[in-house]
Every structure is written in C-alpha cells, then in structure tokens.
Enzyme design. Structure first.
Site, PDB file in Angstrom:
ATOM      1  N   SER A 101     -26.652  50.654 -38.338  1.00 35.34           N
ATOM      2  CA  SER A 101     -25.442  51.459 -38.329  1.00 35.34           C
ATOM      3  C   SER A 101     -24.702  51.314 -39.663  1.00 35.34           C
ATOM      4  O   SER A 101     -25.238  51.672 -40.701  1.00 35.34           O
ATOM      5  CB  SER A 101     -24.590  51.049 -37.123  1.00 35.34           C
ATOM      6  OG  SER A 101     -23.513  51.920 -36.931  1.00 35.34           O
ATOM      7  N   HIS A 126     -27.848  55.823 -37.427  1.00 41.22           N
ATOM      8  CA  HIS A 126     -27.464  56.747 -36.359  1.00 41.22           C
ATOM      9  C   HIS A 126     -26.105  57.332 -36.712  1.00 41.22           C
ATOM     10  O   HIS A 126     -25.497  56.962 -37.709  1.00 41.22           O
ATOM     11  CB  HIS A 126     -27.459  56.060 -34.986  1.00 41.22           C
ATOM     12  CG  HIS A 126     -26.416  54.995 -34.817  1.00 41.22           C
ATOM     13  ND1 HIS A 126     -26.220  54.335 -33.641  1.00 41.22           N
ATOM     14  CD2 HIS A 126     -25.508  54.468 -35.678  1.00 41.22           C
ATOM     15  CE1 HIS A 126     -25.244  53.455 -33.775  1.00 41.22           C
ATOM     16  NE2 HIS A 126     -24.808  53.519 -34.996  1.00 41.22           N
TER      17      HIS A 126
END
EC number: 3.4.21.92
Length: 196
Positions: A101, A126
């Site tokens: 992330s 993501h």
C-alpha cells in the site's frame, strides 16, 4: 518480555569515551532511516524531520530509507513522498520484508535507479481506502470525492515512477496486487533486486 530498543556504543568525534545510544539514533547518524510500521502522522513527521535535518547537514550524501511496512494513512505517506522529492540528497529506498500500500508508494518514490528490494521481499499495490461506514451521507459524498482525487494523484505518481501506462496502473490498483521482488522490478517499482 519486551526488551525495548537496543542500545549501542557511539563515540562522537573528539570524545574519548563512547556513550550508549539507541540503535536508531546511531543509524540515523549514518543517514539510514527506517519505516518499520504502519504510516501515520507521528512516523511521517519523524521521517520528514530527519530527512530535512540530514539534507541540511550534508546535501550531497545519499539518504537510505529501509521499508518494511504494511501501508498506512494516505496523507502522511504523501507528505513523506513529497519530502523525498524535495530534499537535495538522493533518497535510496530498500524493501525488506513487505512494502504494501503506502509502503510500496514510498518504495517507488526513491531515486530512480536507486530503488532496491531484498530477494524475498513482497510488494503490494492497491487503491486508497477509507472508512465510509462511519460517515453520514453528506460526509460520505465529500469523502468519496477526496478519495477519488487521492487515487488519481497516487496513480499519476506510479505512472511517472514506474514508466507503466496509465491503464496498467489503474487496472492494478483495482485490487490488491502482490508481487515478488523480481515482479516489482519488472513492474518498475524497484530498479534492482539484491543478490542472495
């Protein structure tokens, strides 16, 4: 039983006796920075202040940011990224363990050609997430708009830093995409994979 932060001896120039300092303080003196937790405002401010201080102290000597992070908050992470781009010294990034992330975003933000992953490291990208379920309807709409802007910003940075087309990054950000170190290199998030 917690042992706390390890302490190591350090002798300042001109001093005869070494004093005991925590290991992170000692490593900071060598321009080695660590992100070994979730990104939040506190760690963001600490890393930013260290980068600024060390760049003032010696502007032509690289900084090294070692990353083992599950991700974290978007705004504090972007603040670290912007500082990495702003300071005069190159910031070399090293993924050890996991850069997921916001951790992968910061990994990609290192000086291009100076981004490294250890051979067994994992990288995950993501889209940014939020806690919509806690918001009222009006707040939900405002937060959704802001989240969309953040996603666009993060996507543009990944496109710039990886050299991948917008459609590839956009598609990858639709879900959690985990990569090995070699796959992260092929994806342009890192430039080198360390040799075992």
């Amino acid at each position: 039983m917690p042992i706390g932060v390890p302490r190591v001896p350090f002798r300042s120039p001109g001093e005869e006796d070494a004093s005991w300092v925590d290991i992170y303080n000692r490593l900071y003196r060598e321009r080695l920075l660590f992100l070994g937790q979730e990104v939040d405002s506190e760690i963001s401010n600490q890393l930013i202040s260290l980068m600024v201080y060390l760049s003032i102290e010696e502007e032509n000597k690289d900084l090294y940011l070692f990353i083992n992070s599950p991700g974290g908050w978007v705004i504090p992470g972007i603040a670290i990224y912007d500082t990495m781009q702003f300071v005069q010294p190159d910031v070399q990034t090293v993924c050890m363990g996991l850069a997921a992330s916001m951790g992968s975003f910061l990994l990609a933000g290192g000086e291009i050609t100076k981004r490294l992953a250890f051979p067994h490291a994992r990288v995950m990208i993501h889209q940014p997430a939020s806690s919509f379920y806690e918001a009222q309807t009006g707040e939900f709409i405002l937060e959704a708009e802001e989240l969309l802007k953040m996603r666009e910003t993060i996507t543009r940075v990944y496109v710039q830093r990886t050299g991948k087309p917008l459609w590839v990054i956009s598609e990858d950000m639709e879900r959690d995409v985990f990569m090995s170190a070699a796959e992260a290199q092929a994806h342009g998030i890192v430039d080198l994979v360390a040799v075992e």
